[in-house]
Structures are given as C-alpha cells and as structure tokens.
Design a protein around this motif. Structure first.
Motif, PDB file in Angstrom:
ATOM      1  N   SER A  80       0.833  -1.197   0.000  1.00 18.01           N
ATOM      2  CA  SER A  80       0.000   0.000   0.000  1.00 18.01           C
ATOM      3  C   SER A  80       0.865   1.243   0.000  1.00 18.01           C
ATOM      4  CB  SER A  80      -0.926   0.009   1.226  1.00 18.01           C
ATOM      5  OG  SER A  80      -0.174   0.104   2.419  1.00 18.01           O
ATOM      6  N   GLY A  81       0.304   2.305  -0.529  1.00 20.16           N
ATOM      7  CA  GLY A  81       0.904   3.626  -0.470  1.00 20.16           C
ATOM      8  C   GLY A  81      -0.094   4.588   0.135  1.00 20.16           C
ATOM      9  N   ALA A  82       0.387   5.512   0.966  1.00 19.58           N
ATOM     10  CA  ALA A  82      -0.520   6.421   1.661  1.00 19.58           C
ATOM     11  C   ALA A  82       0.105   7.794   1.778  1.00 19.58           C
ATOM     12  CB  ALA A  82      -0.858   5.867   3.043  1.00 19.58           C
TER      13      ALA A  82
ATOM     14  N   SER B 208       3.315  13.146   5.316  1.00 19.10           N
ATOM     15  CA  SER B 208       4.180  11.978   5.119  1.00 19.10           C
ATOM     16  C   SER B 208       3.682  11.139   3.960  1.00 19.10           C
ATOM     17  CB  SER B 208       4.235  11.128   6.386  1.00 19.10           C
ATOM     18  OG  SER B 208       3.007  10.451   6.597  1.00 19.10           O
ATOM     19  N   PHE B 209       4.633  10.490   3.278  1.00 22.67           N
ATOM     20  CA  PHE B 209       4.331   9.484   2.263  1.00 22.67           C
ATOM     21  C   PHE B 209       4.844   8.152   2.776  1.00 22.67           C
ATOM     22  CE2 PHE B 209       4.557  13.414  -0.232  1.00 22.67           C
ATOM     23  CZ  PHE B 209       3.380  13.325  -0.956  1.00 22.67           C
ATOM     24  N   ASP B 210       3.958   7.159   2.848  1.00 20.50           N
ATOM     25  CA  ASP B 210       4.304   5.860   3.426  1.00 20.50           C
ATOM     26  C   ASP B 210       4.106   4.757   2.397  1.00 20.50           C
ATOM     27  OD1 ASP B 210       4.613   7.306   5.741  1.00 20.50           O
ATOM     28  OD2 ASP B 210       2.654   6.715   6.574  1.00 20.50           O
ATOM     29  N   PHE B 211       5.036   3.796   2.406  1.00 20.16           N
ATOM     30  CA  PHE B 211       4.923   2.597   1.573  1.00 20.16           C
ATOM     31  C   PHE B 211       5.056   1.386   2.490  1.00 20.16           C
ATOM     32  CE2 PHE B 211       6.553   6.018  -1.046  1.00 20.16           C
ATOM     33  CZ  PHE B 211       5.732   5.944  -2.164  1.00 20.16           C
ATOM     34  N   ASN B 212       4.005   0.566   2.523  1.00 21.90           N
ATOM     35  CA  ASN B 212       3.939  -0.523   3.497  1.00 21.90           C
ATOM     36  C   ASN B 212       3.669  -1.863   2.831  1.00 21.90           C
ATOM     37  OD1 ASN B 212       4.277   0.892   6.008  1.00 21.90           O
ATOM     38  ND2 ASN B 212       2.187   1.697   5.774  1.00 21.90           N
ATOM     39  N   GLY B 213       4.174  -2.904   3.441  1.00 24.57           N
ATOM     40  CA  GLY B 213       3.677  -4.249   3.197  1.00 24.57           C
ATOM     41  C   GLY B 213       2.604  -4.541   4.232  1.00 24.57           C
ATOM     42  N   GLU B 214       1.518  -5.201   3.816  1.00 21.76           N
ATOM     43  CA  GLU B 214       0.388  -5.435   4.724  1.00 21.76           C
ATOM     44  C   GLU B 214       0.026  -6.914   4.736  1.00 21.76           C
ATOM     45  OE1 GLU B 214      -4.271  -4.112   4.912  1.00 21.76           O
ATOM     46  OE2 GLU B 214      -2.743  -2.532   4.614  1.00 21.76           O
ATOM     47  N   LEU B 215      -0.035  -7.502   5.927  1.00 19.90           N
ATOM     48  CA  LEU B 215      -0.371  -8.913   6.113  1.00 19.90           C
ATOM     49  C   LEU B 215      -1.720  -9.012   6.808  1.00 19.90           C
ATOM     50  CD1 LEU B 215       0.480 -11.913   5.947  1.00 19.90           C
ATOM     51  CD2 LEU B 215       1.502 -11.630   8.223  1.00 19.90           C
ATOM     52  N   THR B 216      -2.715  -9.559   6.100  1.00 21.35           N
ATOM     53  CA  THR B 216      -4.048  -9.787   6.677  1.00 21.35           C
ATOM     54  C   THR B 216      -4.077 -11.180   7.297  1.00 21.35           C
ATOM     55  OG1 THR B 216      -5.042  -8.366   4.985  1.00 21.35           O
ATOM     56  CG2 THR B 216      -6.524  -9.826   6.213  1.00 21.35           C
ATOM     57  N   ILE B 217      -4.305 -11.250   8.592  1.00 20.44           N
ATOM     58  CA  ILE B 217      -4.185 -12.524   9.320  1.00 20.44           C
ATOM     59  C   ILE B 217      -5.296 -13.496   8.936  1.00 20.44           C
ATOM     60  CG2 ILE B 217      -3.961 -13.567  11.591  1.00 20.44           C
ATOM     61  CD1 ILE B 217      -1.718 -11.642  10.869  1.00 20.44           C
ATOM     62  N   LEU B 218      -6.526 -13.028   8.826  1.00 18.53           N
ATOM     63  CA  LEU B 218      -7.679 -13.887   8.512  1.00 18.53           C
ATOM     64  C   LEU B 218      -8.362 -13.338   7.259  1.00 18.53           C
ATOM     65  CD1 LEU B 218      -9.099 -14.201  12.139  1.00 18.53           C
ATOM     66  CD2 LEU B 218      -7.674 -15.863  10.943  1.00 18.53           C
ATOM     67  N   PRO B 219      -7.783 -13.578   6.082  1.00 14.57           N
ATOM     68  CA  PRO B 219      -8.285 -12.911   4.867  1.00 14.57           C
ATOM     69  C   PRO B 219      -9.688 -13.331   4.448  1.00 14.57           C
ATOM     70  CG  PRO B 219      -6.628 -14.563   4.311  1.00 14.57           C
ATOM     71  CD  PRO B 219      -6.615 -14.429   5.805  1.00 14.57           C
ATOM     72  N   LYS B 220     -10.162 -14.501   4.865  1.00 17.05           N
ATOM     73  CA  LYS B 220     -11.482 -14.968   4.451  1.00 17.05           C
ATOM     74  C   LYS B 220     -12.547 -14.761   5.515  1.00 17.05           C
ATOM     75  CE  LYS B 220      -9.855 -18.402   1.117  1.00 17.05           C
ATOM     76  NZ  LYS B 220      -9.922 -19.805   0.674  1.00 17.05           N
ATOM     77  N   ASP B 221     -12.182 -14.130   6.627  1.00 15.71           N
ATOM     78  CA  ASP B 221     -13.141 -13.825   7.678  1.00 15.71           C
ATOM     79  C   ASP B 221     -13.631 -12.391   7.528  1.00 15.71           C
ATOM     80  OD1 ASP B 221     -11.737 -16.194   8.651  1.00 15.71           O
ATOM     81  OD2 ASP B 221     -12.879 -15.881  10.480  1.00 15.71           O
ATOM     82  N   SER B 222     -14.814 -12.125   8.039  1.00 16.39           N
ATOM     83  CA  SER B 222     -15.326 -10.758   7.996  1.00 16.39           C
ATOM     84  C   SER B 222     -14.559  -9.844   8.945  1.00 16.39           C
ATOM     85  CB  SER B 222     -16.818 -10.747   8.340  1.00 16.39           C
ATOM     86  OG  SER B 222     -17.030 -11.284   9.630  1.00 16.39           O
TER      87      SER B 222
END
Length: 449
Positions: A338-340, A358-372
């Motif tokens: 993501s970029g923000a 600020s300009f941020d560039f992140n890696g993002e890990l979703t722990i439970l991608p198939k859960d609401s």
C-alpha cells in the motif's frame, strides 16, 4: 453510595436479561401435554416438490452409534447423550417429506407374529366356511433400504463466557456448544448398490446468565441477591433437525443424479439452485461456523482520521489531529502493498508545534483474509516533511489494525502505528539516546473494487 451501586446493578441485570425470553417466561405451574414442537427445517422438508412416484423405503435400524453419555459436572451419568429412538424420528421425517412410503421393518417380527395370529384365528373359528375367507394381503417390500445413524456426539467443542465483579456486585454469562453428526445412505434392494450417502452436522447450544450482589450495607446488615437462568437446546430437537436435513439432502442429491424424479420438471431447477447455494455455503464454512469466502478484492482505496502525538526529547506531548488517504494492491488474499499520504500535527506544550505531511509505503499482512473480521499487520518505509516543504527525513513505520467487512466491498478499520525517524531533530532538538518517534492511530474506511 450504596443506592447508586444497587441502581447500577439493576440496570446491568436488566440489560443482560432484556433479550432473554427464557428468563421472563419461567414455568410457575404444571403444564398440560401438547403436540411436539416442529423444527425450523420441518416446513422446508414438507414444501419439497412432489415425486413422480413415492419410493417404498424400509428402515431396519437407525440408531445412536456414539456410545456417548451425558456430561455432568460431578459424578457419573449413565444416561445417553443421544435419544435411542432415532429410527422413529427418521420414519417421521420420511413421512413428512412425501417422497417415501415407510414400511415397518424395525419390529417386523411383531408384525409377522400378528399376521400369523390372524391366520390361526380364522382357521380355528371359520369352520366350514374357511375356504371363503379372504387371504391376507401381501406385505409391501422395500425398493430401497435406508441405513446409517448418529455416528458422533462431540461435547464442548466450543466454550466461553464473560463476567465482571466489583465490590461484591457482578454478572456473568457462559456458553457451551456440542456437535451431532448424522450419516444416511440409500441402498437398492435389487442389487445392493449404495445409491447415495449424505452427511449432516448440527450444533447444540447451552447458555447460562447470572447476576448477583453480596455486600454489607452497614454493621451486621448483609444484602445478598442473585438472579439468572440457564437454557439448554433440547438434544432430541437437534437430532430431529439433523435427520430432517439429511432426508432433504438425500432427496435433492438423488434428483440431481437422476436416481429419482420430480413430478413437475418446472420445479426441479429451483430446487437444485437452492441446494447449490447450500453446498457453496457448506464448503465455505469451517467447524466453528466460520464462513470463509473471498471478501476483499485485489484493489482498494481508503481514508483515515484520528490522532497523533510525538515521543521525542520533550515532555508534555499533546494529542493532535491526523488524516490520510491510501491505495492498496493485494498480490494474494493475505499479502499486499500500500501507499498512503497522511497529514498530521505534532506538539509539545509550550515548546514545539508543527504540521507535517508523510508518504508511506507498506507491506500489509491480513491474518484472517477470508473472515469478515481480521487483524492485520503493516510495516514499511516513508518520508515526512513540514507543510512548508522543508526538513524532509526518512522514517520506518510498523502498525497493527483490525478490519471488519460490515458491508459488501466496504471495510471498517481501526489502527495504531509507530513511526521511527532516522533523525533526532523532529522536534527541532537533538538530545537523548534515541531518535524521535511519533504515533498515529484512528479509524477509517476501505473500499474494495
């Protein structure tokens, strides 16, 4: 003071019990016998399309095969957890479906004995007219046999609760979930082939809610009060619902595979479409009723609003406002980048105050991608500078957040993030053993497209 606490307790108890029909409908007298309750699936079973021709079905034995005894907190119980009359439940479900003509096979010996008694009585008392006595009609024979049973009863697959107590006043809620598993198969009597096998599970819920107070109101004056209720889902109704679902599934899968046929072909497709929806949901649901499906698309944009504060060389940091916008691309359901761009202010009372971008560039890990509802982790690099476009510096950031997909394509999130500057002059002062930090946190929305 005490009166205030009692009012608080009364409010808490009424809040906990406001939706609990069992509490406000307690039995106070002897009840008369009445017709048995119907399960939520009974109407659905009765509304199935009519068959082209009902199937004559025999059930010799459909019983509890678990050997499970009831759970008790103390001692030992020799009562079985599952009803031993599941054959009768299955026969009732077959009759309600209108797809089967159930015939007596569980106690066929009693039926044959009674028919023999009829023959003997006619021969003994008919006399010379015995040749004029009508013969007993032949017994129906089964086109299919239905076998299987309740093959599993798992206790306490999920337990939990919550409670709080303060100065002798408190309330708590607890729950326990068990699980019943039923297998049902249809066998052709002409060649012994197993035509279809189905498998159905059903949970059994138990709940307990209580509230109490135990306080000395003054010397040698003790106030003690308690209330609550416990509600246990009847195991017999749970078994009935599981068996009815198994019968319905057996019928529909047989129609799907052209083993038996619907009387009106126009109703067939609607029946199969409804069943496919059930199959899709079952394939996406794990053991604890977690519905797993793809909820987040590969691309999203988001907005955030919240607060920020500096952790630098000065004391008395003040909370200030923060806002931002972002774009995210996911390479897999769990990982994306993501970029923000974020705007925020930092302030130490009477010492330092300034606004930043600020300009941020992140890696993002979703722990439970198939859960609401899912936690997620972020980490990356960025740069920040004042709104006067000077003093640009690099930084590293990491954070934790939670996202809830409350609506289709829209996620609601809360987050917290620590930003570590590679320089120590964020607050215009170089001091101390570590570089300046600042924290951002807030809420936001993600739109997936």
């Amino acid at each position: 003071m005490l009166q205030n606490k009692i009012l608080i307790l009364a409010f808490l108890a009424s809040f906990l019990l406001s939706s609990c029909g069992a509490y406000f409908n307690q039995p106070l007298g002897v009840e008369q016998a009445r017709l048995g309750e119907e399960t939520s699936l009974n109407d659905q079973l009765k509304s199935l399309p009519l068959p082209k021709e009902p199937l004559v079905a025999g059930v010799y034995k459909f019983r509890d095969q678990t050997g499970q005894y009831k759970n008790v907190e103390q001692g030992t119980s020799w009562s079985t957890a599952v009803s031993q009359g599941t054959t009768s439940i299955l026969l009732k479900a077959l009759e309600d479906s209108r797809w089967f003509v159930p015939i007596e096979r569980e106690n066929v010996g009693n039926l044959l004995n009674e028919r023999q008694i009829i023959r003997n009585t006619r021969q003994q008392y008919s006399g010379a007219k015995k040749n004029n006595q009508p013969a007993l009609p032949p017994l129906l024979y089964a086109g299919i046999l239905l076998e299987g049973g309740v093959i599993s009863y798992d206790s306490n697959i999920l337990t939990g609760g919550a409670g709080a107590r303060y100065f002798g006043a408190g309330a708590s809620a607890r729950y326990r979930q068990d699980r019943i598993t039923v297998y049902l198969r249809a066998i052709s009597t002409s060649n012994g082939k197993i035509l279809k096998t189905v498998y159905v599970s059903k949970t059994v819920l138990s709940q307990a809610v209580d509230a109490s107070i135990f306080r000395f109101v003054k010397l040698q004056r003790l106030l003690e009060a308690e209330t609550g209720f416990t509600r246990n889902e009847p195991v017999q109704l749970a078994v009935t619902e599981a068996i009815e679902k198994a019968v319905e599934t057996l019928i529909i899968e047989g129609v799907k595979d052209n083993i038996w046929f619907v009387k009106d072909d126009n109703e067939k497709q609607a029946l199969l479409d409804r069943y496919e929806a059930d199959v899709t949901q079952a394939e996406s649901t794990e053991l604890y009723n977690r519905l797993l499906k793809k909820r987040r698309s590969s691309n999203s944009v988001g907005i955030t609003a919240g607060g920020a504060f500096i952790d630098g060389d000065f004391a008395e940091s003040r909370l200030t406002g923060s806002f931002g916008a972002s774009y995210k691309h996911a390479f897999s359901p769990a990982f994306g980048v993501s970029g923000a761009i974020n705007g925020f202010a930092l302030k130490n009372e009477g010492v330092f105050s300034d606004s930043f971008v600020s300009f941020d560039f992140n890696g993002e890990l979703t722990i439970l991608p198939k859960d609401s509802f899912s936690p997620y982790l972020t980490a990356g690099v960025g740069s920040y500078f004042t709104t006067a476009l000077d003093d640009a510096n690099l930084k590293f950031q990491y954070g934790l957040g939670f996202e809830y997909m409350g609506f289709q394509n829209i996620g609601i999130k809360i987050f917290g993030e620590n930003n570590i500057s590679i320089a120590d002059d964020l607050d215009r002062t170089v001091a101390g053993k570590r570089n300046d930090h600042f924290w951002r946190f807030g809420i936001g929305l993600n739109y997936y497209f």
